[in-house]
Write a protein that holds these residues in place. Structure first.
Motif: not given
Ligand SMILES: [Zn+2]
Length: 351
Positions: A294, A315, A331, A334
């Motif tokens: 992330h 996120c 991610c 993200c």
């Molecule tokens: Zn994320």
């Protein structure tokens, strides 16, 4: 941490801890360590129990902490002890003696049980020390152990501070490839640079100049280990000086371009989130967020690496930062948020 846990100030003396409280004390790792504590301390002068002594828990310690931290509470003197102002600690059938020393340290001197003035009754037993309570007072060993505990806490704090500084310099170096980021840690001036190489790799170089010879024991291992994903000395190579002005203390390793981009984006996020008002993370997806790497702002990422605490990604997912994030794909949520932030923060760049 609750309010009462953050207010623990009372330390049992080592004698009281081992002999009086012993196998009734918490947390469990402290209780387990106490079984061999006397031998372990004799064998190793720097031996520390698994928690600071103010964190030891027990009925009488919990009550003693209440008495010590509440100035409004009635502090009842133990009259039988005449050579110091020892305070009664009473809870259920447990009894103890509390004392505040000249330096402002609260000590639990002794603990036992109430037995209605009969044989073995705690306050009656204390009559032995009426004129001279030295046998239950904090000893030289207690003072030495307290100094050791304080020194260890300072050491951890200085380690954390240095780790934060090194990570900050790494982020700066990743944001401006080819330039030197400088930081002073453990008395040495450390330079960090990241130079892109061929084949999608970059050369990460750390070098330092010592100000004082004493500070050298932290180098190279302790400092190189602060680099996320590169905490094993085997991943590093010594870099001999190429010219006279080069530091004789230089090490390098190869890092993938994604690693550099990750750090550079982390640094960029601090800027973006500072300029974009009222941005909050979307609701995280609950499906497998732990299998992604992330994005999070630099200050948060540094905190995560240094303390291991859970952080919130861009996120909105709550994650524990891991140093080998390269194993996981970034991610997508993200990435979406990052693109949006870039659009919001740098509208001119999108035109
Ligand atoms: Zn994320």
């Amino acid at each position: 941490m609750t309010e009462s846990e953050s207010q623990r100030v009372v330390r049992p003396t080592l004698r009281c801890l081992i002999a009086d409280l012993g196998q009734e004390v918490g947390p469990p790792e402290l209780r387990a360590a106490l079984r061999t504590a006397t031998e372990d301390m004799a064998a190793d002068a720097t031996y520390l129990l698994p928690c600071v002594l103010t964190d030891a828990t027990h009925l009488v310690l919990d009550k003693a902490n209440l008495i010590a931290t509440d100035d409004a509470t009635n502090r009842e003197r133990i009259e039988t002890i005449t050579d110091r102002f020892a305070i009664k600690v009473k809870t259920s059938d447990r009894r103890a003696a509390l004392w505040l020393d000249e330096a402002g340290v609260w000590w639990l001197l002794a603990a036992g049980r109430r037995k209605d003035d009969g044989p073995g009754d705690f306050y009656r037993e204390l009559e032995r020390f009426s004129e001279d309570s030295t046998p239950i007072a904090p000893s030289a060993a207690d003072a030495r152990y307290l100094r050791l505990e304080v020194a260890f806490a300072e050491e951890c704090e200085s380690e954390r501070a240095a780790n934060g500084l090194v990570l900050g310099a790494l982020l700066a170096a990743a944001s401006a490839p080819g330039t030197q980021a400088e930081v002073t840690v453990f008395g040495a001036s450390v330079s960090i640079s990241i130079v892109p190489d061929d084949d999608g790799l970059a050369v990460l170089e750390l070098s330092w100049e010592f100000v004082q010879f004493d500070d050298q024991d932290r180098f190279p291992m302790d400092v190189l280990a602060m680099v996320p994903g590169k905490d094993n000395l085997d991943l590093w190579d010594y870099l001999p000086p190429r010219k006279d002005t080069d530091s004789p203390h230089a090490w390098f390793t190869y890092v993938p371009q994604e690693w550099v981009d990750h750090l550079a984006t982390t640094a960029e996020l601090d800027d973006l989130l500072a300029t974009v008002e009222d941005w909050s993370p979307p609701n995280p997806s609950s499906d497998g967020s732990e299998h992604f790497s992330h994005r999070a702002r630099a200050s948060v990422v540094m905190l995560a690496y240094v303390t291991g605490i859970e952080i919130v990604g861009l996120c909105g997912a709550r994650v524990v930062a891991h140093r080998d994030y390269e194993k996981f794909p970034v991610c997508p949520k993200c990435e979406e948020s990052l693109a949006l932030l870039r659009q919001l923060g740098r509208p001119e760049a999108q035109a």
